[in-house]
Design a protein around this motif. Structure first.
Motif, PDB file in Angstrom:
ATOM      1  N   LYS A  54     -10.417   6.568   5.703  1.00  0.00           N
ATOM      2  CA  LYS A  54      -9.169   6.429   5.245  1.00  0.00           C
ATOM      3  C   LYS A  54      -8.560   4.882   5.081  1.00  0.00           C
ATOM      4  O   LYS A  54      -8.239   4.367   4.071  1.00  0.00           O
ATOM      5  CB  LYS A  54      -8.117   7.009   5.884  1.00  0.00           C
ATOM      6  CG  LYS A  54      -6.675   6.965   5.541  1.00  0.00           C
ATOM      7  CD  LYS A  54      -6.115   8.054   6.268  1.00  0.00           C
ATOM      8  CE  LYS A  54      -4.741   7.782   7.026  1.00  0.00           C
ATOM      9  NZ  LYS A  54      -4.136   8.645   7.834  1.00  0.00           N
ATOM     10  N   ARG A  93      -7.638   2.606   1.666  1.00  0.00           N
ATOM     11  CA  ARG A  93      -6.549   2.081   1.496  1.00  0.00           C
ATOM     12  C   ARG A  93      -7.076   0.294   1.014  1.00  0.00           C
ATOM     13  O   ARG A  93      -6.089  -0.058   0.615  1.00  0.00           O
ATOM     14  CB  ARG A  93      -5.974   2.007   2.842  1.00  0.00           C
ATOM     15  CG  ARG A  93      -5.490   3.411   3.189  1.00  0.00           C
ATOM     16  CD  ARG A  93      -3.928   3.781   2.691  1.00  0.00           C
ATOM     17  NE  ARG A  93      -3.512   4.904   2.916  1.00  0.00           N
ATOM     18  CZ  ARG A  93      -2.992   5.703   3.841  1.00  0.00           C
ATOM     19  NH1 ARG A  93      -2.878   5.137   4.974  1.00  0.00           N
ATOM     20  NH2 ARG A  93      -2.783   7.044   3.662  1.00  0.00           N
ATOM     21  N   SER A 121       0.186   9.153  -2.358  1.00  0.00           N
ATOM     22  CA  SER A 121      -0.617   9.326  -1.207  1.00  0.00           C
ATOM     23  C   SER A 121      -0.780  10.867  -0.939  1.00  0.00           C
ATOM     24  O   SER A 121       0.124  11.510  -1.046  1.00  0.00           O
ATOM     25  CB  SER A 121      -0.311   8.748   0.187  1.00  0.00           C
ATOM     26  OG  SER A 121      -0.907   8.842   1.322  1.00  0.00           O
ATOM     27  N   GLY A 158      -7.071   9.194   0.324  1.00  0.00           N
ATOM     28  CA  GLY A 158      -7.186   9.209   2.055  1.00  0.00           C
ATOM     29  C   GLY A 158      -8.426   9.212   2.051  1.00  0.00           C
ATOM     30  O   GLY A 158      -9.213   8.604   1.625  1.00  0.00           O
ATOM     31  N   ALA A 159      -8.681  10.348   3.216  1.00  0.00           N
ATOM     32  CA  ALA A 159     -10.347  10.390   3.626  1.00  0.00           C
ATOM     33  C   ALA A 159     -10.851  11.370   2.930  1.00  0.00           C
ATOM     34  O   ALA A 159     -12.066  11.895   3.160  1.00  0.00           O
ATOM     35  CB  ALA A 159     -10.288  10.358   5.100  1.00  0.00           C
TER      36      ALA A 159
END
Length: 119
Positions: free
Chosen positions: A11, A15, A29, A97-98
């Motif tokens: 993550k 970012r 997001s 994100g992840a």
């Protein structure tokens, strides 16, 4: 960043690259749990959420059997695009994100694009 698990590291890596490419655009997001999906448009310069949508909202929950499907993600994508345009945001940068860009995350992104967001 010494004690982050693999998900948090992934993550943070995403970012970091987003921050470099954002050019002042707000970030779309996505958070995906096992039962729901959530989306926020965040202005990182001010630290404010400009718009949000999720499968937890009453009007969305009524129309869906569960919040954990590709269809539910598409509904949230359309909703976040609608709210973003109302807030005056057209250009965003997508923050997965992840999560890999696949399934529910991809469905949300494509629905947001159809709704009028540019990313």
């Amino acid at each position: 960043m010494a004690h982050l698990n693999a998900t948090e590291r992934r993550k943070a890596r995403v970012r970091r690259s987003l921050r470099a490419a954002a050019n002042g655009r707000p970030r779309l997001s996505v958070f995906r749990s096992s039962k729901q999906i959530y989306a926020q448009i965040i202005d990182d310069a001010k630290g404010h959420t400009l718009a949000s949508a999720s499968t937890m909202e009453k009007d969305v929950r009524g129309s869906l059997k569960t919040g954990a499907t590709v269809d539910a993600a598409a509904v949230v994508g359309k909703l976040i695009a609608e709210r973003a345009l109302k807030a005056g945001v057209k250009d965003v940068i997508f923050d997965r994100g992840a999560y890999i860009y696949h399934g529910r995350v991809k469905a949300l992104a494509e629905a947001a694009r159809e709704g009028g967001l540019n990313f």
